[in-house]
Design a protein around this motif. Structure first.
Motif, PDB file in Angstrom:
ATOM      1  N   PHE A 137      -7.439   6.904  -0.040  1.00  0.00           N
ATOM      2  CA  PHE A 137      -6.290   6.571   0.783  1.00  0.00           C
ATOM      3  C   PHE A 137      -6.097   7.636   1.861  1.00  0.00           C
ATOM      4  CE2 PHE A 137      -1.758   6.754   1.798  1.00  0.00           C
ATOM      5  CZ  PHE A 137      -1.540   5.438   2.192  1.00  0.00           C
ATOM      6  N   ASP A 138      -6.239   8.930   1.460  1.00  0.00           N
ATOM      7  CA  ASP A 138      -6.123  10.010   2.446  1.00  0.00           C
ATOM      8  C   ASP A 138      -7.226   9.905   3.490  1.00  0.00           C
ATOM      9  OD1 ASP A 138      -3.935  10.963   1.133  1.00  0.00           O
ATOM     10  OD2 ASP A 138      -5.024  12.518   0.018  1.00  0.00           O
ATOM     11  N   LEU A 139      -8.448   9.608   3.002  1.00  0.00           N
ATOM     12  CA  LEU A 139      -9.550   9.439   3.959  1.00  0.00           C
ATOM     13  C   LEU A 139      -9.256   8.298   4.923  1.00  0.00           C
ATOM     14  CD1 LEU A 139     -12.676   9.894   1.659  1.00  0.00           C
ATOM     15  CD2 LEU A 139     -11.836  11.484   3.396  1.00  0.00           C
ATOM     16  N   PHE A 140      -8.687   7.227   4.401  1.00  0.00           N
ATOM     17  CA  PHE A 140      -8.345   6.078   5.235  1.00  0.00           C
ATOM     18  C   PHE A 140      -7.217   6.425   6.194  1.00  0.00           C
ATOM     19  CE2 PHE A 140      -5.346   2.534   5.759  1.00  0.00           C
ATOM     20  CZ  PHE A 140      -6.141   1.631   6.443  1.00  0.00           C
ATOM     21  N   ASP A 141      -6.181   7.078   5.669  1.00  0.00           N
ATOM     22  CA  ASP A 141      -4.997   7.327   6.477  1.00  0.00           C
ATOM     23  C   ASP A 141      -5.224   8.395   7.538  1.00  0.00           C
ATOM     24  OD1 ASP A 141      -2.717   5.928   6.573  1.00  0.00           O
ATOM     25  OD2 ASP A 141      -1.564   7.177   5.197  1.00  0.00           O
ATOM     26  N   PHE A 142      -6.018   9.415   7.196  1.00  0.00           N
ATOM     27  CA  PHE A 142      -6.190  10.535   8.131  1.00  0.00           C
ATOM     28  C   PHE A 142      -7.565  10.537   8.797  1.00  0.00           C
ATOM     29  CE2 PHE A 142      -3.113  11.929   4.892  1.00  0.00           C
ATOM     30  CZ  PHE A 142      -2.027  12.171   5.712  1.00  0.00           C
ATOM     31  N   ALA A 143      -8.216   9.393   8.797  1.00  0.00           N
ATOM     32  CA  ALA A 143      -9.516   9.281   9.480  1.00  0.00           C
ATOM     33  C   ALA A 143      -9.337   9.525  10.977  1.00  0.00           C
ATOM     34  CB  ALA A 143     -10.111   7.903   9.232  1.00  0.00           C
ATOM     35  N   PRO A 144     -10.376  10.024  11.668  1.00  0.00           N
ATOM     36  CA  PRO A 144     -10.244  10.300  13.112  1.00  0.00           C
ATOM     37  C   PRO A 144     -10.201   9.043  13.974  1.00  0.00           C
ATOM     38  CG  PRO A 144     -12.482  10.735  12.384  1.00  0.00           C
ATOM     39  CD  PRO A 144     -11.686  10.450  11.145  1.00  0.00           C
ATOM     40  N   VAL A 145     -10.416   7.865  13.391  1.00  0.00           N
ATOM     41  CA  VAL A 145     -10.325   6.608  14.129  1.00  0.00           C
ATOM     42  C   VAL A 145      -9.271   5.742  13.467  1.00  0.00           C
ATOM     43  CG1 VAL A 145     -12.728   6.684  14.867  1.00  0.00           C
ATOM     44  CG2 VAL A 145     -12.141   5.519  12.752  1.00  0.00           C
TER      45      VAL A 145
END
Length: 392
Positions: free
Chosen positions: A73-81
């Protein structure tokens, strides 16, 4: 004292359900013997422990899944795109924080909102066909759009979409990655403008080069015509010089650099024998000092006669008289003397013969005058004597 086992909430719920079942079946347990009851209790305790162990495993697995879910979820939410999920109608069902930041809106304001509200008017058709192609295709679809943020500021974005689900397009979803390409777009626009400017410069330069090329072509044609004329002139001059009735020569640094056939004939040499020869060898020994002095003065720019008679020497040693005339030229980037030679030997002989003939004529004339005087005196004497006799 036996340590009390820690029991999780799901186990407590199971225990309560089990106790209710036991109370409902208490009448059946009254018919059991003591041995049967003890055996049943032992089995229940064993089953209870198994359930507790399974519950602990399930709780641990659930915690790991929760950590993993939070991680992704963090990877999804704070992704650069920005990540978006659209339904078949183009409504936003999921969006990460980066997507919210790109559109300058809060997540709650974006959910269940049509994404095309953020698409610039000129790009609405492009977005529509992008979604339609992505829903009908199993491959990733890409397009570049101009988007308008919630605050009204525009930016350029690249959309990469892939459909998930199957069946009716209305039941499918689009997973879309959105990347801000404003800087790249601006760089492309700058590059496009520079290419256009470069194209104009190249076009203008090409036109200039074509004009220069035409001028050069004309000059080449003129040069070729001039060269042909020069070759013809050179041929005529060469023919004129070689067939001239007078000797032609070029002297550089005291040596003969060029001589025509007539000059070789005058001095009795083959033409190739003259090339490289010291020019003073063609001059009578008694006149060489005079010729050297005149040549030095001529090269210094001092005034000397441009035409003069002088004695020469043929190859066989016979002396000859020649008339020489000259001019200063630049030959092979150095000063040189170009001149012509006429054989005056026969004329000199004729003049000498004429002088000798004149002497004889003067002697004869004097003898004739003397004879005439004598005859005149004789006739005068005879007439005087005759007249004297007649008078007497």
């Amino acid at each position: 004292m036996k340590k009390k086992r820690r029991v999780s909430q799901p186990v407590e719920d199971l225990r309560k359900r089990a106790e209710n079942c036991v109370r409902q079946a208490s009448n059946d347990f009254q018919n059991f013997s003591d041995g049967d009851s003890l055996e049943l209790i032992q089995e229940l305790r064993t089953h209870q422990i198994e359930l507790e162990i399974q519950n602990e495993e399930l709780c641990r697995t659930q915690a790991e899944l929760e950590r993993s879910r939070q991680k992704y979820f963090d990877l999804f939410d704070f992704a650069p795109v920005g990540y978006f999920t659209f339904d078949g109608q183009g409504l936003i069902s999921e969006v990460n924080l980066t997507g919210c930041k790109l559109l300058a809106a809060k997540r709650r304001d974006l959910l269940s909102t049509r994404f095309n509200h953020f698409v610039a008017p000129d790009y609405q058709d492009l977005f529509y066909f992008h979604c339609r192609n992505a829903l009908k295709s199993e491959t990733k679809q890409t397009c570049a759009l101009k988007l308008i943020k919630r605050d009204g500021s525009p930016f350029y974005a690249q959309l990469e979409s892939v459909a998930v689900g199957s069946g009716d397009d209305r039941l499918k979803q689009l997973r879309t990655a959105l990347t801000d390409i404003t800087e790249r777009k601006q760089a492309e626009e700058v590059l496009q403008r520079e290419q256009e400017e470069l194209g104009k410069i190249v076009k203008n330069r090409t036109a200039e080069l074509e004009t220069i090329n035409e001028e050069l072509h004309k000059k080449v044609v003129e040069c070729r015509l001039t060269e042909a004329a020069l070759r013809e002139s050179e041929h005529k001059y060469s023919t004129l010089v070689e067939d001239a009735l007078i000797g032609v020569y070029i002297i550089k640094d005291g040596k003969i650099e060029f001589a025509n056939d007539k000059l070789a004939s005058i001095y009795g040499y083959a033409k190739n024998e003259l090339i490289g020869m010291e020019s003073v060898k063609l001059v009578h020994p008694q006149d060489r000092a005079q010729v050297k002095e005149m040549r030095e003065k001529r090269l210094k720019g001092e005034k000397v006669p441009t035409e003069y008679e002088i004695r020469g020497v043929k190859k066989n040693g016979d002396p000859i008289w020649v008339m020489r005339s000259f001019s200063l030229i630049n030959f092979q980037e150095s000063p040189a003397i170009s001149g012509i030679v006429s054989d005056m030997t026969e004329r000199k002989k004729a003049e000498e013969a004429l002088r000798e003939s004149g002497k004889e004529m003067r002697i004869l004339s004097n003898q004739l005058l003397s004879a005439e005087e004598k005859e005149r005196k004789r006739i005068a004497g005879e007439m005087h004597d005759g007249i004297g006799q007649a008078l007497s």
